[in-house]
Design an enzyme around this catalytic site. Structure first.
Site, PDB file in Angstrom:
ATOM      1  N   SER A   1       0.850  -1.196   0.000  1.00  0.00           N
ATOM      2  CA  SER A   1       0.000   0.000   0.000  1.00  0.00           C
ATOM      3  C   SER A   1       0.879   1.237   0.000  1.00  0.00           C
ATOM      4  CB  SER A   1      -0.898   0.016   1.247  1.00  0.00           C
ATOM      5  OG  SER A   1      -1.528   1.273   1.415  1.00  0.00           O
TER       6      SER A   1
ATOM      7  N   TYR B   1      -2.117  -0.393  10.370  1.00  0.00           N
ATOM      8  CA  TYR B   1      -2.206  -0.822   8.977  1.00  0.00           C
ATOM      9  C   TYR B   1      -0.962  -0.401   8.204  1.00  0.00           C
ATOM     10  CZ  TYR B   1      -4.158  -1.299   4.238  1.00  0.00           C
ATOM     11  OH  TYR B   1      -4.377  -1.641   2.916  1.00  0.00           O
TER      12      TYR B   1
END
Length: 305
Positions: free
Chosen positions: A194, A207
């Protein structure tokens, strides 16, 4: 500041960019989120893509293959000639069956493997089940993820931190370890990273940390197995229109409506825009000299990563 919510998403003004633009309808789902309930429906068909048999005869396992990026990757792999297995949670069965139908429509096989990646032994079980069912395993795509935004680090409980790491990092580690018992020279492992693992993201400390760990593990594992002829890479998406975001417990419906509007392209990617990157990294015809890289697909965001 409040945003007007319209019944239909804004249409693009540039014919070269046919994907939907925010604002989208304000919406929220309970985890893990169902793609069939998203408005607008994510685009995964990649109608402009032209397959060339790059994965003919290959067998791929894709976690989170029921929806979002995983679904788009599974369908594009099938169009390139691969048979696939997809891992998904029990509550995602309806999405998984839609993905299976799409794969069958392209003349390929799709094995459905239901369960939770954080359950001890499940990662190893789905790898072994795929190899046993098809007789081999050529490609692993570790894609499933868990995400919940928080206002501050104080709101990240030990339990939440643990769940995020077990879903995003432990599963990748366990899947890769099991896959390496089956992969042969020419095999490929691809992880979904990501932009948050490169640039960080306010409100996503756990995250973002998992995605940074994925990047480091990818680079390390690539060095470890290069002599075996196995390549290991990751794809780092920017914002992508998938069930992960409206099912984020820390994101309001109003924020979902504006999702992706802050990147240079002014919109989130559609899953079909990510899937070709996975084909590229899975195909020895395209990327035989690429291993240990984190391929950025971030809508105009630039980083050294």
């Amino acid at each position: 500041m409040t945003h007007e919510v319209k019944d239909k998403p804004k249409l693009p003004t540039n014919p070269a960019q046919p994907e939907p633009l925010p604002p989208f309808p304000a919406q929220h789902q309970n985890k893990p989120g169902i793609e069939s309930k998203l408005n607008p429906r994510p685009h995964y068909e990649a109608q402009e893509y032209r397959a060339a048999g790059k994965l003919q005869g290959k067998i791929a396992l894709i976690t989170g293959g029921d929806s979002g990026i995983g679904r788009a990757v599974a369908v594009l792999f099938a169009r390139e000639g691969a048979d696939v297995a997809i891992g998904y949670l029990p509550s995602e069965k309806s999405d998984a069956e839609e993905t299976q139908r799409a794969i069958h429509s392209h003349g390929r096989k799709c094995l459905l493997l239901e369960g939770d990646l954080t359950t001890p032994g499940f990662c190893e079980a789905i790898v072994d089940a795929t190899a046993e069912h098809y007789g081999k395993l050529d490609i692993l795509v570790s894609n499933a993820a868990h995400q919940n935004r928080k206002k501050s680090l104080d709101e990240v409980s030990d339990e939440e931190f643990d769940t995020t790491f077990k879903t995003n990092v432990y599963a990748y580690f366990r899947l890769a370890r099991a896959a390496l018992r089956h992969l042969k020279a020419g095999g490929a492992i691809i992880a979904t990273s990501s932009v948050t693992g490169i640039l960080g993201a306010k409100g996503l400390p756990d995250y973002s940390a998992t995605k940074g760990a994925i990047n480091a593990f990818t680079k390390t594992l690539a060095q470890d197995v290069i002599a075996r002829g196995i390549r290991v890479n990751a794809v780092a998406p920017g914002p992508v229109w998938t069930p992960l975001n409206p099912a984020d417990a820390g994101t309001s419906p109003e924020k979902v409506a504006q999702f992706g509007s802050d990147v240079p392209m002014g919109r989130p990617a559609q899953p079909e825009e990510l899937a070709p990157a996975y084909v590229f990294l899975a195909s020895n015809a395209d990327s035989s000299y690429i291993t240990g890289t984190v391929l950025q697909v971030m809508g105009g965001e630039t980083a050294g990563g």
